[in-house]
Write a protein that holds these residues in place. Structure first.
Motif, PDB file in Angstrom:
ATOM      1  N   LEU A 165       2.871  -7.294  -4.652  1.00  0.00           N
ATOM      2  CA  LEU A 165       3.670  -6.187  -4.128  1.00  0.00           C
ATOM      3  C   LEU A 165       3.778  -6.301  -2.612  1.00  0.00           C
ATOM      4  O   LEU A 165       2.882  -6.845  -1.956  1.00  0.00           O
ATOM      5  CB  LEU A 165       3.015  -4.843  -4.461  1.00  0.00           C
ATOM      6  CG  LEU A 165       3.099  -4.330  -5.892  1.00  0.00           C
ATOM      7  CD1 LEU A 165       2.458  -2.941  -5.970  1.00  0.00           C
ATOM      8  CD2 LEU A 165       4.522  -4.266  -6.383  1.00  0.00           C
ATOM      9  N   GLN A 214       7.173  -0.858  -1.021  1.00  0.00           N
ATOM     10  CA  GLN A 214       6.856  -0.731  -2.446  1.00  0.00           C
ATOM     11  C   GLN A 214       7.818   0.229  -3.143  1.00  0.00           C
ATOM     12  O   GLN A 214       8.052   0.111  -4.355  1.00  0.00           O
ATOM     13  CB  GLN A 214       5.415  -0.257  -2.613  1.00  0.00           C
ATOM     14  CG  GLN A 214       4.384  -1.313  -2.230  1.00  0.00           C
ATOM     15  CD  GLN A 214       2.955  -0.844  -2.391  1.00  0.00           C
ATOM     16  OE1 GLN A 214       2.681   0.154  -3.060  1.00  0.00           O
ATOM     17  NE2 GLN A 214       2.024  -1.562  -1.775  1.00  0.00           N
ATOM     18  N   THR A 228      -2.709   0.175  -4.038  1.00  0.00           N
ATOM     19  CA  THR A 228      -1.701  -0.179  -5.039  1.00  0.00           C
ATOM     20  C   THR A 228      -1.397  -1.680  -5.023  1.00  0.00           C
ATOM     21  O   THR A 228      -1.239  -2.300  -6.081  1.00  0.00           O
ATOM     22  CB  THR A 228      -0.406   0.621  -4.820  1.00  0.00           C
ATOM     23  OG1 THR A 228      -0.004   0.503  -3.445  1.00  0.00           O
ATOM     24  CG2 THR A 228      -0.618   2.091  -5.146  1.00  0.00           C
ATOM     25  N   SER A 229      -1.327  -2.276  -3.827  1.00  0.00           N
ATOM     26  CA  SER A 229      -1.046  -3.716  -3.773  1.00  0.00           C
ATOM     27  C   SER A 229      -2.227  -4.514  -4.324  1.00  0.00           C
ATOM     28  O   SER A 229      -2.039  -5.510  -5.032  1.00  0.00           O
ATOM     29  CB  SER A 229      -0.715  -4.156  -2.338  1.00  0.00           C
ATOM     30  OG  SER A 229      -1.774  -3.852  -1.452  1.00  0.00           O
ATOM     31  N   SER A 266       4.036   1.221   1.790  1.00  0.00           N
ATOM     32  CA  SER A 266       4.547   2.165   0.789  1.00  0.00           C
ATOM     33  C   SER A 266       6.076   2.188   0.802  1.00  0.00           C
ATOM     34  O   SER A 266       6.710   2.293  -0.255  1.00  0.00           O
ATOM     35  CB  SER A 266       3.998   3.573   1.064  1.00  0.00           C
ATOM     36  OG  SER A 266       4.350   4.010   2.370  1.00  0.00           O
ATOM     37  N   SER A 296      -1.363   2.168   0.344  1.00  0.00           N
ATOM     38  CA  SER A 296      -0.632   1.006  -0.159  1.00  0.00           C
ATOM     39  C   SER A 296      -1.552  -0.190  -0.345  1.00  0.00           C
ATOM     40  O   SER A 296      -1.244  -1.111  -1.113  1.00  0.00           O
ATOM     41  CB  SER A 296       0.513   0.646   0.792  1.00  0.00           C
ATOM     42  OG  SER A 296       0.033   0.406   2.095  1.00  0.00           O
ATOM     43  N   LEU A 343       4.171   3.198  -9.998  1.00  0.00           N
ATOM     44  CA  LEU A 343       3.941   3.648  -8.628  1.00  0.00           C
ATOM     45  C   LEU A 343       4.543   5.033  -8.450  1.00  0.00           C
ATOM     46  O   LEU A 343       5.568   5.359  -9.055  1.00  0.00           O
ATOM     47  CB  LEU A 343       4.590   2.684  -7.634  1.00  0.00           C
ATOM     48  CG  LEU A 343       4.080   1.245  -7.626  1.00  0.00           C
ATOM     49  CD1 LEU A 343       4.900   0.404  -6.644  1.00  0.00           C
ATOM     50  CD2 LEU A 343       2.606   1.191  -7.269  1.00  0.00           C
ATOM     51  N   TYR A 380      -2.228  -4.151  -8.287  1.00  0.00           N
ATOM     52  CA  TYR A 380      -1.225  -4.982  -8.950  1.00  0.00           C
ATOM     53  C   TYR A 380      -1.510  -6.469  -8.787  1.00  0.00           C
ATOM     54  O   TYR A 380      -1.145  -7.278  -9.655  1.00  0.00           O
ATOM     55  CB  TYR A 380       0.181  -4.622  -8.460  1.00  0.00           C
ATOM     56  CG  TYR A 380       0.864  -3.643  -9.397  1.00  0.00           C
ATOM     57  CD1 TYR A 380       1.552  -4.090 -10.525  1.00  0.00           C
ATOM     58  CD2 TYR A 380       0.786  -2.276  -9.188  1.00  0.00           C
ATOM     59  CE1 TYR A 380       2.147  -3.204 -11.409  1.00  0.00           C
ATOM     60  CE2 TYR A 380       1.375  -1.372 -10.066  1.00  0.00           C
ATOM     61  CZ  TYR A 380       2.052  -1.850 -11.174  1.00  0.00           C
ATOM     62  OH  TYR A 380       2.629  -0.964 -12.061  1.00  0.00           O
ATOM     63  N   ALA A 422      10.336  -1.828  -4.826  1.00  0.00           N
ATOM     64  CA  ALA A 422       9.803  -2.988  -5.542  1.00  0.00           C
ATOM     65  C   ALA A 422      10.144  -2.999  -7.031  1.00  0.00           C
ATOM     66  O   ALA A 422       9.715  -3.902  -7.750  1.00  0.00           O
ATOM     67  CB  ALA A 422       8.289  -3.037  -5.369  1.00  0.00           C
ATOM     68  N   VAL A 440       7.382  -1.316 -11.768  1.00  0.00           N
ATOM     69  CA  VAL A 440       7.385  -2.698 -11.288  1.00  0.00           C
ATOM     70  C   VAL A 440       7.608  -3.661 -12.447  1.00  0.00           C
ATOM     71  O   VAL A 440       6.979  -3.507 -13.491  1.00  0.00           O
ATOM     72  CB  VAL A 440       6.041  -3.017 -10.592  1.00  0.00           C
ATOM     73  CG1 VAL A 440       6.018  -4.453 -10.108  1.00  0.00           C
ATOM     74  CG2 VAL A 440       5.826  -2.054  -9.423  1.00  0.00           C
TER      75      VAL A 440
END
Length: 341
Positions: free
Chosen positions: A272, A279, A261-262, A276, A258, A296, A265, A282, A341
């Motif tokens: 975010l 998210q 991914t955060s 996880s 995570s 995601l 973004y 989200a 998202v």
């Protein structure tokens, strides 16, 4: 006169029993060794992968607690600043009222009600609101401001105390989760240490091949992203292929799932949630057939792993301890749903 008694003979029955017991123990040990053969390299790898999965699950719990701690710390700091400012304002109001009282005394005495307020226990005066009509309108207004400020400060102090308790509980929770993660990783290392040097080298080479395969050109197809921010997030994550997985890391040089991914973004201007599981809520949920590059992708029934859909059935993610950020088939893990998202 010399004794003619025969010397005491050893207890042959006891010796025989002890010998038989020892023999049985050896036999049992031998049988146990035969019944529990040394696990194969594949069996060790399966157990280690399971421990890594459990460690990742604990990592996401840790991330959630850490995010909560950071929010609480900010709230506590703001409340403490507010209390300090409020106390300064209250002191100024009291100084103003004291100046009024001094002037009143110089011109002919002080009102008894005002004397009570300025005594060693001024707060007791606030319960005697009826006495306010005995003072001038200017003094009355000053007293009302003081009363209101005192109540606000008492409420803020109570709120800050509650937040501090929550913060202490969260710090304790963080320590417990960190210990759990480290225990899982230590157990995985212990299992790996049971392998021969050659077997450990073979496993390392397998992992390295997986990392190299991802670093080479991966066929991601030509499907467009659903939005410019999704495309920007995927492009940002692609620059981190080869970066190591580190639990609790959010970049820019290492990541957990995570965290990647955060971070990706955030490069697209989108904030975010940290974990996880958060998210997973989200955005809009998608089936596998609806995925577009940059969406995601949530894995496992407890939603403890997340990656970015890269196109053509590939996901870009931070897989596990000992692995690098890389592309892998979306079918390598149990897919739950996608999130746009």
């Amino acid at each position: 006169m010399a004794s003619h008694r025969r010397p005491k003979q050893p207890n042959r029955t006891r010796v025989t029993v002890l010998t038989a017991t020892a023999a049985a123990a050896v036999a049992l040990t031998s049988q146990a060794a035969q019944a529990e053969p040394k696990p194969s390299k594949e069996e060790v790898k399966a157990k280690v992968d399971k421990l890594y999965e459990e460690a990742e699950h604990a990592t996401e719990k840790y991330n959630g607690a850490k995010e909560k701690q950071e929010k609480l710390q900010k709230q506590v700091s703001n409340l403490q600043d507010s209390v300090a400012r409020g106390q300064d304002e209250l002191n100024k109001l009291r100084d103003t009222l004291g100046t009024m009282a001094t002037a009143q005394y110089r011109t002919g005495g002080m009102d008894p009600s005002l004397q009570l307020f300025l005594s060693s226990d001024p707060d007791s005066y606030l319960a005697k609101a009826s006495a306010l009509d005995q003072l001038s309108s200017k003094q009355t207004e000053a007293l009302r401001k003081i009363q209101s400020k005192q109540r606000a400060l008492a409420q803020q102090r109570e709120e800050a105390s509650d937040k501090l308790k929550d913060l202490e509980d969260t710090r304790k929770e963080l320590g417990e989760k960190k210990k759990k993660i480290q225990g899982k990783l230590a157990e995985a290392q212990r299992l790996l240490n049971t392998l021969t040097a050659q077997e450990r080298q073979e496993l390392a080479e397998e992992e390295e091949r997986a990392n190299r395969a991802s670093a080479e050109r991966v066929d991601l197809g030509s499907s467009p992203s659903a939005s410019s921010r999704a495309a920007a997030a995927l492009n940002a994550a692609a620059t981190k292929v080869g970066s190591p997985y580190v639990w609790g890391a959010t970049g820019p040089n290492s990541f957990d799932c995570s965290g990647l991914t955060s971070w990706a973004y955030s490069q697209a201007g989108v904030s975010l949630p940290r974990t996880s599981q958060a998210q997973a809520n989200a955005g809009t949920r998608l089936s596998q057939s609806e995925l577009a590059p940059g969406d995601l992708v949530i894995f496992y029934s407890d939603l403890h792993h997340v990656g970015l859909y890269a196109g053509n059935g590939q996901v870009l993610h931070a897989p596990k301890p000992g692995a690098n950020v890389r592309y892998e088939s979306i079918n390598n893990m149990p897919f739950m749903f996608g999130v746009r998202v």
